[in-house]
Design an enzyme around this catalytic site. Structure first.
Site: not given
Ligand SMILES: Cc1ncc(COP(=O)(O)O)c(C=O)c1O
Lengths: 136, 412
Positions: B129, B206, B209, B232, B370
């Site tokens: 991401h 990270d 998910q 999430k 993203c």
């Molecule tokens: C794999 C992953 N990392 C990071 C993020 C970023 O999360 P947040 O926007 O809640 O900080 C997301 C959110 O879409 C994600 O799916």
């Protein structure tokens, strides 16, 4: 036909649809029919990069009248472009710059012109208006 | 509170009753919510907890001797313990409240990154991401470090032999997603952690998910950092967690300066508070933290194995039905994946399909999610992504398939 008449005509066209899918069917058909930009004008300097879809816009001024051609990689975006061009093409720079594109609101498609939609249309309309201001 | 070992049998119709948003209409149709990868819906207990906090208990924390301040502080710190237990972190001060995954990763990049120097290497993967790419690029620019990227194969799996080649004694950190938000791939993080540690590097996972889908256990994983977002995992927005090992957090300089993170302030010299407060400057999202605790308690009462089985069944069913459409391609076909189904259809723009599905009451995500470098790898502008949660049903997938069929007929 005046710019205002053209807006009203589109509003009347859409008045017969009460179902969303029918409206979109119509827009998609418009999008499919319109070869609205020539390939040599589909260059990067004409590109408006939206997050969701991309739009190409080419602007010309002939005898004080605006002439737009545009395209998009998404067919719904392209159909809406078709509507905008139908309304604005051949109008004076002043009219294009100052008109309120109320038909979009009335036919319920204003969400597509919102910057948050990120489909390139909001930036496209802004560019159309700016080029009209520059030409008037 | 966590009810030790008591799990309620999995019953999707009972669970759905607890999520009010699932019962609304959109564009005149019953909502089908398949955008759980972006954010999950909230159970009534979480919604009630937010309202209760502001109705009855609102006060600032860690600052007052008065009753309400003490109460809010206790609730906030209790939430930290609930989360600690759920992720099996050794110590509660290793659980830091942040604004979310993005903030957690930026904290590590800023603070741990201060200890990096020119020539140090950071490894990420091709499926990250943007929030697990950009902070490292910024750090590399600041410190003269080098960013290396583990490539993926067509199925969307990490090429582990390439990882072995990238990994070296120069590797300071490997920052890798546990589960890809775009492809659903579950990465072999255990192997990555073990190999990286053997060469002296740190590993950040990270978990944005993963925590809502699979059991995550900090002690079993042995990662150095683990980041996730409350929103999430059935909690509120604007709050998240960074787990970090105490011995590393203790060495790291503070991230932001302000109230709460100090021990003593004079104009000559300020000394810093101990963990976790050293990394929690300013008044935090108090109700957010407390209600993340509520969400985690809620999740801990469900049977994760049953959830996993249900979600896998949904994803398999959806893929099988989708593949009946001509020209449809699933993006992300890893052997080990969660309930994410990303797809494209020949000649159809994802935006068009997403727009028509929306008009039929179906919420999916379209675009690059993203993960632009990943889209470049597949040479596509984006995908349509359906991401399932345990409250989704096969009937909803039938509705979705029907809507896809109708949309494709219009667009073709
Ligand atoms: C794999 C992953 N990392 C990071 C993020 C970023 O999360 P947040 O926007 O809640 O900080 C997301 C959110 O879409 C994600 O799916």
């Amino acid at each position: 036909m005046t710019l205002e008449d053209k807006q009203q005509e589109i509003i009347d066209d859409f008045a017969i649809y009460d179902d969303w899918m029918d409206k979109y069917e119509y827009i998609i058909e418009l999008g499919k029919e319109l070869p609205i930009i020539s390939d040599e004008n589909k260059t990067d300097d004409k590109l408006i990069e939206g997050c969701q879809s991309r739009v190409w816009l080419n602007t010309a001024v002939e005898d004080g009248k605006m002439s737009f051609t545009a395209d998009s990689d998404a067919i719904i975006t392209k159909g809406i472009i078709g509507l905008l061009i139908r309304v604005l093409n051949g109008e004076t720079a002043k009219d294009v710059a100052t008109t309120d594109l109320r038909f979009i609101q009335e036919i319920g498609l204003h969400e597509h012109l919102s910057p948050t939609r990120s489909n390139g249309l909001a930036s496209m309309v802004k560019k159309m208006k700016l080029s009209a201001i520059a030409a008037s | 509170m966590i009810t030790d070992g008591i799990t309620i049998p999995f019953d999707v119709s009972r669970i759905r009753k607890e999520f009010p948003t699932l019962h609304r209409q959109v564009n005149g149709k019953d909502l089908v919510y398949f955008d759980n990868g972006a954010t999950s819906q909230k159970p009534q207990v979480v919604i009630d907890a937010i309202s209760e906090y502001y109705t009855d208990n609102n006060a600032n924390i860690h600052r007052g001797v008065h009753y309400l301040s003490q109460l809010a502080t206790t609730q906030y710190e209790d939430a930290r313990k609930i989360i600690q237990q759920y992720i099996n972190a050794p110590l509660s001060e290793e659980v830091l409240f942040t604004k979310g995954t993005t903030d957690s990763i930026n904290l590590v990049a800023s603070s741990l990154g201060e200890m990096f120097s020119e020539g140090d290497e950071i490894i990420i993967s091709a499926m990250e991401h943007h929030s697990n790419i950009v902070p490292w690029q910024m750090l590399c620019e600041r410190k003269g470090c080098t960013l290396k990227v583990i490539p993926i194969n067509e199925a969307g799996e990490l090429m582990m032999d390439k990882f072995d080649q990238l990994l070296s004694a120069k590797t300071k950190l490997v920052a890798i997603t546990h589960i890809s938000n775009t492809l659903g791939t579950i990465n072999p993080v255990e192997e990555i952690i073990e190999k990286t540690h053997a060469l002296g590097g740190y590993v950040l996972i990270d978990g944005a998910q993963s925590i809502q889908h699979i059991k995550v256990d900090m002690q079993a994983l042995d990662c150095d950092f683990f980041a996730f977002s409350a929103h999430k995992v059935f909690g509120p927005t604007g709050v998240g967690i960074l787990y970090g090992k105490k011995e590393i957090l203790d060495q790291m300089p503070p991230y932001q300066g302000g109230g709460d993170m100090i021990a003593k302030v004079t104009f000559e010299k300020t000394t810093y508070n101990e963990l976790p407060h050293k990394f929690e400057a300013g008044t935090p999202n108090i109700s957010g933290g407390i209600c993340l605790g509520t969400a985690i308690s809620y999740l801990s009462e469900l049977d994760l194995n049953a959830i996993h089985a249900h979600e896998t069944e949904l994803a398999n069913y959806a893929e099988e039905k989708l593949l009946q459409f001509e020209g449809l391609r699933i993006i992300g076909t890893a052997k080990n994946k969660t309930s994410v189904v990303s797809f494209i259809v020949d000649g159809i723009h994802p935006f068009d399909l997403g727009t028509l599905l929306d008009k039929q009451g179906i919420a999916v995500r379209t675009g690059h999610h993203c993960t632009q470098p990943l889209m470049d790898f597949y040479q596509i502008p984006g995908t349509v992504r359906a991401s399932f949660a345990f409250y989704n049903t096969k009937e909803e997938i039938d509705t979705f398939i029907h809507a896809v069929e109708r949309s494709l007929n219009m667009l073709k």
